[in-house]
Scaffold this motif. Structure first.
Motif, PDB file in Angstrom:
ATOM      1  N   GLU A  56       0.860  -1.500   0.395  1.00  0.00           N
ATOM      2  CA  GLU A  56       0.025  -0.101  -0.234  1.00  0.00           C
ATOM      3  C   GLU A  56       1.284   1.213   0.229  1.00  0.00           C
ATOM      4  O   GLU A  56       0.571   2.871   0.447  1.00  0.00           O
ATOM      5  N   ASP A  57       1.956   1.059   0.025  1.00  0.00           N
ATOM      6  CA  ASP A  57       2.695   1.990  -0.764  1.00  0.00           C
ATOM      7  C   ASP A  57       3.373   3.113  -1.538  1.00  0.00           C
ATOM      8  O   ASP A  57       3.479   2.228  -2.683  1.00  0.00           O
ATOM      9  N   LEU A  58       2.419   3.473  -2.108  1.00  0.00           N
ATOM     10  CA  LEU A  58       1.639   4.532  -3.119  1.00  0.00           C
ATOM     11  C   LEU A  58       3.353   5.264  -3.787  1.00  0.00           C
ATOM     12  O   LEU A  58       3.667   5.427  -5.223  1.00  0.00           O
ATOM     13  N   SER A  59       4.023   5.237  -3.174  1.00  0.00           N
ATOM     14  CA  SER A  59       5.694   5.480  -3.690  1.00  0.00           C
ATOM     15  C   SER A  59       6.440   4.500  -4.858  1.00  0.00           C
ATOM     16  O   SER A  59       7.220   5.513  -5.745  1.00  0.00           O
ATOM     17  N   ILE A  60       6.149   3.842  -4.838  1.00  0.00           N
ATOM     18  CA  ILE A  60       6.436   2.768  -5.977  1.00  0.00           C
ATOM     19  C   ILE A  60       5.869   1.901  -6.625  1.00  0.00           C
ATOM     20  O   ILE A  60       6.537   2.450  -7.817  1.00  0.00           O
ATOM     21  N   VAL A  61       5.047   2.540  -7.576  1.00  0.00           N
ATOM     22  CA  VAL A  61       4.171   1.942  -8.412  1.00  0.00           C
ATOM     23  C   VAL A  61       2.736   3.361  -8.752  1.00  0.00           C
ATOM     24  O   VAL A  61       3.117   3.179 -10.078  1.00  0.00           O
ATOM     25  N   GLY A  62       2.989   4.506  -7.478  1.00  0.00           N
ATOM     26  CA  GLY A  62       2.274   4.985  -7.502  1.00  0.00           C
ATOM     27  C   GLY A  62       0.072   4.925  -7.357  1.00  0.00           C
ATOM     28  O   GLY A  62       0.009   5.970  -7.486  1.00  0.00           O
ATOM     29  N   SER A  63       0.629   3.296  -6.740  1.00  0.00           N
ATOM     30  CA  SER A  63      -0.682   3.252  -6.130  1.00  0.00           C
ATOM     31  C   SER A  63      -0.832   2.019  -5.646  1.00  0.00           C
ATOM     32  O   SER A  63       0.788   1.307  -5.387  1.00  0.00           O
ATOM     33  N   HIS A  64      -1.847   1.383  -4.769  1.00  0.00           N
ATOM     34  CA  HIS A  64      -1.774   0.545  -3.870  1.00  0.00           C
ATOM     35  C   HIS A  64      -1.446  -0.886  -5.392  1.00  0.00           C
ATOM     36  O   HIS A  64      -2.078  -0.986  -6.668  1.00  0.00           O
ATOM     37  N   PHE A  65      -0.507  -2.053  -5.034  1.00  0.00           N
ATOM     38  CA  PHE A  65      -0.559  -3.221  -5.698  1.00  0.00           C
ATOM     39  C   PHE A  65      -0.026  -4.840  -5.651  1.00  0.00           C
ATOM     40  O   PHE A  65       0.165  -4.306  -3.975  1.00  0.00           O
ATOM     41  N   PHE A  66      -0.248  -5.388  -5.577  1.00  0.00           N
ATOM     42  CA  PHE A  66      -0.337  -6.618  -5.075  1.00  0.00           C
ATOM     43  C   PHE A  66       1.286  -7.631  -6.420  1.00  0.00           C
ATOM     44  O   PHE A  66       0.684  -7.296  -7.362  1.00  0.00           O
ATOM     45  N   ILE A  67       1.907  -8.299  -6.124  1.00  0.00           N
ATOM     46  CA  ILE A  67       2.338 -10.038  -6.217  1.00  0.00           C
ATOM     47  C   ILE A  67       1.730 -10.579  -5.953  1.00  0.00           C
ATOM     48  O   ILE A  67       1.749 -10.961  -4.611  1.00  0.00           O
ATOM     49  N   MET A  68       0.967 -11.265  -7.693  1.00  0.00           N
ATOM     50  CA  MET A  68       1.355 -12.909  -7.586  1.00  0.00           C
ATOM     51  C   MET A  68       2.502 -13.855  -7.861  1.00  0.00           C
ATOM     52  O   MET A  68       2.803 -13.618  -9.074  1.00  0.00           O
ATOM     53  N   GLU A  69       1.549 -15.169  -7.934  1.00  0.00           N
ATOM     54  CA  GLU A  69       1.842 -16.119  -8.922  1.00  0.00           C
ATOM     55  C   GLU A  69       1.524 -15.894 -10.631  1.00  0.00           C
ATOM     56  O   GLU A  69       1.110 -15.742 -10.498  1.00  0.00           O
ATOM     57  N   ARG A  70       3.205 -16.377 -11.224  1.00  0.00           N
ATOM     58  CA  ARG A  70       2.452 -16.354 -12.949  1.00  0.00           C
ATOM     59  C   ARG A  70       2.240 -18.114 -13.510  1.00  0.00           C
ATOM     60  O   ARG A  70       3.153 -18.812 -12.826  1.00  0.00           O
ATOM     61  N   LYS A  71       1.224 -18.101 -13.750  1.00  0.00           N
ATOM     62  CA  LYS A  71       0.735 -19.724 -13.734  1.00  0.00           C
ATOM     63  C   LYS A  71       1.385 -19.468 -15.702  1.00  0.00           C
ATOM     64  O   LYS A  71       1.119 -18.310 -15.843  1.00  0.00           O
ATOM     65  N   HIS A  72       1.216 -20.019 -16.026  1.00  0.00           N
ATOM     66  CA  HIS A  72       1.515 -20.672 -17.324  1.00  0.00           C
ATOM     67  C   HIS A  72       0.166 -21.617 -17.551  1.00  0.00           C
ATOM     68  O   HIS A  72      -0.356 -22.493 -17.437  1.00  0.00           O
ATOM     69  N   GLY A  73      -0.190 -21.412 -19.700  1.00  0.00           N
ATOM     70  CA  GLY A  73      -0.967 -21.920 -20.221  1.00  0.00           C
ATOM     71  C   GLY A  73      -1.260 -21.596 -21.497  1.00  0.00           C
ATOM     72  O   GLY A  73      -0.682 -20.916 -22.003  1.00  0.00           O
ATOM     73  N   VAL A  74      -2.250 -22.064 -22.135  1.00  0.00           N
ATOM     74  CA  VAL A  74      -2.500 -21.727 -23.493  1.00  0.00           C
ATOM     75  C   VAL A  74      -3.410 -20.869 -23.311  1.00  0.00           C
ATOM     76  O   VAL A  74      -4.577 -21.183 -22.435  1.00  0.00           O
ATOM     77  N   LEU A  75      -3.142 -19.612 -23.646  1.00  0.00           N
ATOM     78  CA  LEU A  75      -4.601 -18.419 -23.804  1.00  0.00           C
ATOM     79  C   LEU A  75      -5.764 -18.725 -25.745  1.00  0.00           C
ATOM     80  O   LEU A  75      -5.352 -18.935 -26.340  1.00  0.00           O
ATOM     81  N   VAL A  76      -6.873 -19.247 -24.861  1.00  0.00           N
ATOM     82  CA  VAL A  76      -8.193 -19.250 -25.755  1.00  0.00           C
ATOM     83  C   VAL A  76      -8.685 -18.446 -25.385  1.00  0.00           C
ATOM     84  O   VAL A  76      -9.927 -18.136 -24.439  1.00  0.00           O
ATOM     85  N   ASP A  77      -9.104 -17.436 -26.821  1.00  0.00           N
ATOM     86  CA  ASP A  77      -9.959 -15.875 -26.600  1.00  0.00           C
ATOM     87  C   ASP A  77     -10.993 -16.020 -28.141  1.00  0.00           C
ATOM     88  O   ASP A  77     -11.891 -16.283 -27.759  1.00  0.00           O
ATOM     89  N   THR A  78     -10.360 -15.551 -29.085  1.00  0.00           N
ATOM     90  CA  THR A  78     -10.244 -15.256 -30.442  1.00  0.00           C
ATOM     91  C   THR A  78     -10.124 -16.271 -31.535  1.00  0.00           C
ATOM     92  O   THR A  78     -10.807 -16.885 -32.695  1.00  0.00           O
TER      93      THR A  78
END
Length: 356
Positions: A100-122
């Protein structure tokens, strides 16, 4: 979440500050290697970035640029939802840390797991052979995932504290109407009709479950053979509420071949669901009803509301573009899609027995 692009102009992060934050708070990161940051190109709301340091990788999620609607883009809330959900629903990414430190990216943010897989979109991935059977299989998997989510327990978890199931649909209807009024940039003649209709016809909710509320193919990742999901993303709007509202939201993205062109093409290329073999919305509803045991007799209301809600989401995005708060060219014609969605919501409201 596989469409990785260089960071868009105006949406850059301070790489040194992010790097320092990561090294200070996540001790497993190798300190002698540089940080690289790229951006996930899909998504039109929150900003999501790929972080890499050597073999370590993660995802940073933050609100869009400029002023945001009240209670929208709440990073702390989404972080807490994921922290609760991931252990019992592993396709939800594991969150690592909230800032919740605004000085890092200008807003609140969170870091999460990077998942891999295939995107099915269009489109289907190039290594996959399209077939009617595959369309049906993917449709069934989406229904099954929604049913499984709606069966998860929420009592005794932080979700109970973050949500208020009682009066859920009333708050949703009046809340999204207010959001529309705040972000309106032009008059749409059908808007008064549909907002009045939604207020006058609110159904009584008989059940409350965990809902995702933005459930669609481009918020999922699949295994390489499309045999199952590896990730489900964008939990910002998740809450405890009426599960049929979740079904309606999913169906508002679920276009089919005989839909009006403007509905299918409003956000670019038509979604994969227009291909042969995929469920119609009616088949999706029937499958969900059979597997969940829920009464779906009033689904036309939830679908009507979902089209209006999607219109408001797009209007809020267009409002930021209209006001110069973002210059992303994808948003230039969103106001036309807003009009189409409101007109389509009006048509659905007038034909309660013809949800196709």
């Amino acid at each position: 979440m596989t469409d990785i692009i260089p960071v868009r102009s105006g949406e850059e992060l301070d790489i040194e500050r992010v790097h320092t934050f990561l090294l200070k708070n996540l001790p497993e990161i190798p300190s002698s290697l540089p940080l690289s940051i790229r951006q996930f190109g899909t998504g039109a709301s929150n900003l999501t970035y790929e972080l890499k340091i050597g073999k370590w990788e993660a995802v940073l999620r933050k609100p869009p640029l400029g002023p945001v609607a009240p209670k929208a883009h709440d990073m702390k809330r989404e972080y807490l939802i994921l922290k609760t959900l991931h252990p019992m629903f592993p396709i939800a990414p594991k969150p690592y840390i909230l800032s919740e430190d605004l000085s890092i990216v200008g807003s609140h943010f969170f870091i999460m797991e990077r998942k891999h897989g295939v995107l099915v979109d269009t489109e289907f991935p190039p290594n996959i052979k399209e077939s009617k059977e595959l369309g049906k299989q993917l449709s069934e998997q989406m229904v099954n995932t929604l049913v499984q989510l709606h069966e998860l327990p929420y009592k005794g978890t932080v979700l109970e504290e973050l949500s208020n199931p009682k009066g859920f649909m009333e708050r949703q209807v009046f809340g999204w109407i207010k959001r529309y009024e705040r972000s309106k940039t032009e008059e749409i003649k059908e808007a008064d009709y549909i907002t009045n209709w939604l207020v006058k016809n609110i159904p009584q909710s008989n059940a409350s479950t965990i809902i995702h509320y933005d459930f669609k193919f481009n918020n999922t990742l699949y295994t390489s053979d499309l045999d199952g999901l590896t990730g489900l993303f964008d939990w910002e709007m998740s809450t405890v509420g009426d599960p049929l509202a979740d079904v309606g939201a999913a169906l508002s993205y679920w276009c089919q071949a005989d839909d009006p062109d403007l509905l299918k093409n409003g956000l670019g290329e038509p979604p994969i669901t227009v291909r042969e073999g995929f469920f119609t919305r009616k088949q999706f509803i029937e499958s969900y009803a059979k597997k969940s045991g829920r009464d779906v007799s009033q689904i036309h209301y939830y679908l009507t509301f979902a089209y209006f809600k999607l219109a408001v989401i797009c209007q809020q995005i267009y409002f930021r573009y209209h006001k110069g708060q973002t210059t992303d060219p994808r948003f230039k014609y969103f106001h036309l899609y807003v009009k189409t969605l409101i007109q389509h919501a009006t048509a659905v409201s007038q034909e309660p027995n013809k949800v196709r």
